[in-house]
Design a protein around this motif. Structure first.
Motif, short mmCIF file in Angstrom:
data_model
loop_
_atom_site.label_atom_id
_atom_site.label_comp_id
_atom_site.label_asym_id
_atom_site.label_seq_id
_atom_site.Cartn_x
_atom_site.Cartn_y
_atom_site.Cartn_z
N SER A 54 0.81 -1.21 0.00
CA SER A 54 0.00 0.00 0.00
C SER A 54 0.84 1.26 0.00
O SER A 54 0.44 2.29 -0.54
CB SER A 54 -0.94 -0.01 1.21
N ASP A 55 2.05 1.19 0.61
CA ASP A 55 2.89 2.38 0.64
C ASP A 55 3.44 2.70 -0.74
O ASP A 55 3.77 3.85 -1.03
CB ASP A 55 4.03 2.20 1.64
N LEU A 56 3.54 1.72 -1.61
CA LEU A 56 4.03 1.96 -2.96
C LEU A 56 3.07 2.82 -3.76
O LEU A 56 3.47 3.53 -4.68
CB LEU A 56 4.27 0.63 -3.69
N VAL A 57 1.79 2.74 -3.44
CA VAL A 57 0.79 3.55 -4.15
C VAL A 57 1.05 5.02 -3.94
O VAL A 57 0.85 5.85 -4.83
CB VAL A 57 -0.63 3.17 -3.69
N VAL A 110 3.16 -0.46 -10.89
CA VAL A 110 2.34 -1.66 -10.75
C VAL A 110 1.39 -1.50 -9.57
O VAL A 110 0.23 -1.92 -9.63
CB VAL A 110 3.24 -2.90 -10.56
N ALA A 111 1.87 -0.89 -8.49
CA ALA A 111 1.00 -0.69 -7.33
C ALA A 111 -0.21 0.16 -7.69
O ALA A 111 -1.32 -0.08 -7.21
CB ALA A 111 1.80 -0.05 -6.20
N ASP A 125 -2.75 6.15 -17.53
CA ASP A 125 -2.05 5.83 -18.77
C ASP A 125 -0.54 5.83 -18.59
O ASP A 125 0.16 5.04 -19.23
CB ASP A 125 -2.44 6.84 -19.86
N SER A 126 -0.01 6.71 -17.73
CA SER A 126 1.44 6.76 -17.54
C SER A 126 1.94 5.47 -16.90
O SER A 126 2.99 4.95 -17.28
CB SER A 126 1.82 7.97 -16.69
N ALA A 127 1.20 4.93 -15.94
CA ALA A 127 1.59 3.67 -15.31
C ALA A 127 1.53 2.53 -16.32
O ALA A 127 2.42 1.68 -16.38
CB ALA A 127 0.69 3.37 -14.12
N LEU A 128 0.49 2.52 -17.13
CA LEU A 128 0.37 1.49 -18.16
C LEU A 128 1.52 1.55 -19.15
O LEU A 128 2.10 0.53 -19.53
CB LEU A 128 -0.96 1.64 -18.89
N GLY A 186 2.47 -8.20 -11.18
CA GLY A 186 1.54 -7.21 -11.71
C GLY A 186 1.50 -7.13 -13.22
O GLY A 186 0.59 -6.52 -13.79
N LEU A 187 2.47 -7.74 -13.88
CA LEU A 187 2.44 -7.73 -15.35
C LEU A 187 1.19 -8.43 -15.88
O LEU A 187 0.73 -8.14 -16.98
CB LEU A 187 3.69 -8.42 -15.91
N LEU A 188 0.63 -9.35 -15.08
CA LEU A 188 -0.57 -10.05 -15.50
C LEU A 188 -1.77 -9.12 -15.59
O LEU A 188 -2.79 -9.47 -16.20
CB LEU A 188 -0.87 -11.20 -14.52
#
Length: 486
Positions: A54-57, A110-111, A125-128, A186-188
């Motif tokens: 959660s901290d990664l978010v 990914v988070a 979109d930037s995360a994707l 998270g790649l899935l």
């Protein structure tokens, strides 16, 4: 020549050797995988990361430019590790911090996607884009094989009894479990974008399964600051003497923040050419324009702009050259074979009197530039230079990089200095030119590269490791007695 990443079977052998490895891994840099070079790796260990990520978010996401830069840096580092004579197990230890750093850097992306839930609801979109770029990196030939081997090493160590590993390795495993594996799992989230045949799907599925069967992280490391980890790693790696040791300028220190902006990105794509001749690209920005994708600039997706021709002038601020300061270079001391001590070089015997960088106008180039009309020797003679010239001509068709040197203190009679026990360096130069055969010359001629100023990537790729060029490349020798030696 071996391909940079022709190592699928080698990765399998490495994983077998990992299973065969015995005894707790502690005490040496190769055993723990923690050379003091790890001082350059960003470690998120000053606080306890939440096990659910959660901290990664809340952590700032890296830019797509940063991630692409890191993936290209990683390919360069893996290529350098590949061409060195390490054992397979040692290679895996050295590859692990490289691939783990790239994946760890992408963890916040990914988070964000995981926090969004179902992939159809994702709007970041930037995360994707960052994750898609990461997939393209992992799908490069050999990368997933490398990743399988490093994951096998980490999982093997992760399952060992707590307390059997040194503290620095515990910190590496904690980061692997909290950041690297969730990133791969998270790649899935890309769903059908990740083809069934993609090697990433297998790695991602393995990572997800490992997190399910091993949900708890290892005990928190006793390090609370990056500085404390650095000190421990430095103590561990005191005996490291490989090219990746931090005693060398060619370690795998990760790019500092902002390094991705030092050169202009020619494209936002993740494709590069196959060229990998470091020296060629470091010297030739115009070559990178004419042959896109060569060498370092090609691998990193970088180019620089410039005119098709430069007026190379001594002392010029841009597109110029100057006489190097030899005293800034450490060379073997008089008792090196006994004490391994290097000392600052005295002032060089010769001074640089001409430097030329050009494209050859004919096939095969000019392997004997000293004999060419308009070459460095003829230009110097026309300008009144009468001293004996020592010419070094790097032929990287169609690029040539030619340097001419002349004795600072020439004998009154001209030519080379006479034999003298009082000045062994001058005597060695004379013997190199006049007495040695080509085989012995090729065993003695050494280059010490050093990019004094320039982009971080080029400085690290070129490094400062001395190289006896004749061990890897063919050297031709040309001589005009009393005039020049090339």
């Amino acid at each position: 020549r071996r391909s940079m990443f022709s190592r699928g079977s080698e990765a399998q052998v490495a994983m077998q050797k990992i299973d065969e490895a015995s005894a707790p891994l502690r005490g040496t840099s190769s055993a723990s995988g923690c050379c003091s070079c790890a001082r350059g790796l960003r470690r998120w260990i000053s606080t306890e990361p939440a096990e659910d990520g959660s901290d990664l978010v809340e952590e700032a996401m890296p830019t797509i430019t940063r991630v692409r830069f890191l993936t290209r840096w990683a390919r360069l580092q893996l290529g350098l590790i590949e061409i060195k004579s390490h054992t397979m197990l040692d290679k895996v230890f050295r590859e692990r911090p490289v691939v783990d750093h790239v994946l760890s850097a992408a963890a916040p992306c990914v988070a964000r996607l995981q926090a969004a839930g179902d992939s159809s609801k994702i709007r970041d979109d930037s995360a994707l884009s960052t994750i898609r770029s990461l997939v393209r990196f992992l799908e490069k030939p050999g990368i997933c094989d490398t990743l399988k081997a490093t994951n096998a090493l980490s999982s093997k160590q992760f399952k060992q009894q707590r307390g059997s590993l040194d503290e620095a390795t515990e910190a590496i495993l904690r980061e692997w479990h909290v950041r690297v594996l969730p990133t791969l799992s998270g790649l899935l989230l890309l769903g059908d974008e990740l083809s069934v045949a993609s090697p990433c799907r297998e790695v991602a599925s393995w990572s997800r399964a490992f997190l399910v069967t091993h949900p708890s992280t290892r005990s928190p490391p006793r390090f609370r600051t990056v500085a404390s980890l650095t000190r421990a790693l430095s103590r561990q790696a005191g005996a490291a003497d490989s090219f990746l040791s931090c005693d060398s300028a060619s370690d795998h220190e990760v790019p500092p923040e902002g390094a991705e902006h030092e050169l202009e990105h020619a494209s936002d794509s993740d494709t590069e050419g196959a060229g990998n001749f470091i020296f060629q690209s470091a010297l030739s920005p115009t070559l990178s324009l004419q042959q896109a994708g060569s060498g370092i600039f090609g691998l990193m997706g970088l180019t620089t702009s410039g005119p098709s021709a430069w007026e190379f002038a001594k002392g010029a601020e841009e597109h110029g050259w100057d006489d190097p300061d030899a005293t800034a270079i450490s060379v073997r001391g008089p008792n090196f074979l006994r004490d391994r001590v290097k000392v600052p070089s005295p002032v060089s015997l010769c001074e640089a009197v001409q430097v030329d960088l050009f494209h050859a106008a004919r096939d095969g180039g000019y392997p004997n530039i000293g004999a060419q009309q308009g070459g460095v020797v003829s230009e110097l003679r026309a300008a009144g230079e009468k001293r004996f010239l020592f010419v070094v001509n790097f032929c990287m068709a169609p690029l040539h990089f030619a340097c001419a040197f002349a004795l600072r203190d020439p004998p009154a009679s001209g030519g080379l200095p006479a034999a003298s026990a009082d000045e062994p360096a001058k005597d060695l130069l004379r013997r190199f030119v006049e007495d040695m055969d080509d085989k012995e010359r090729s065993q003695r001629f050494k280059v010490i590269p050093w990019v004094r100023e320039g982009p971080w990537l080029v400085q690290k790729a070129v490094g400062r490791t001395p190289a006896i060029i004749g061990k890897s490349l063919k050297i031709n020798y040309f001589s005009q007695p009393g005039d020049y030696f090339e």
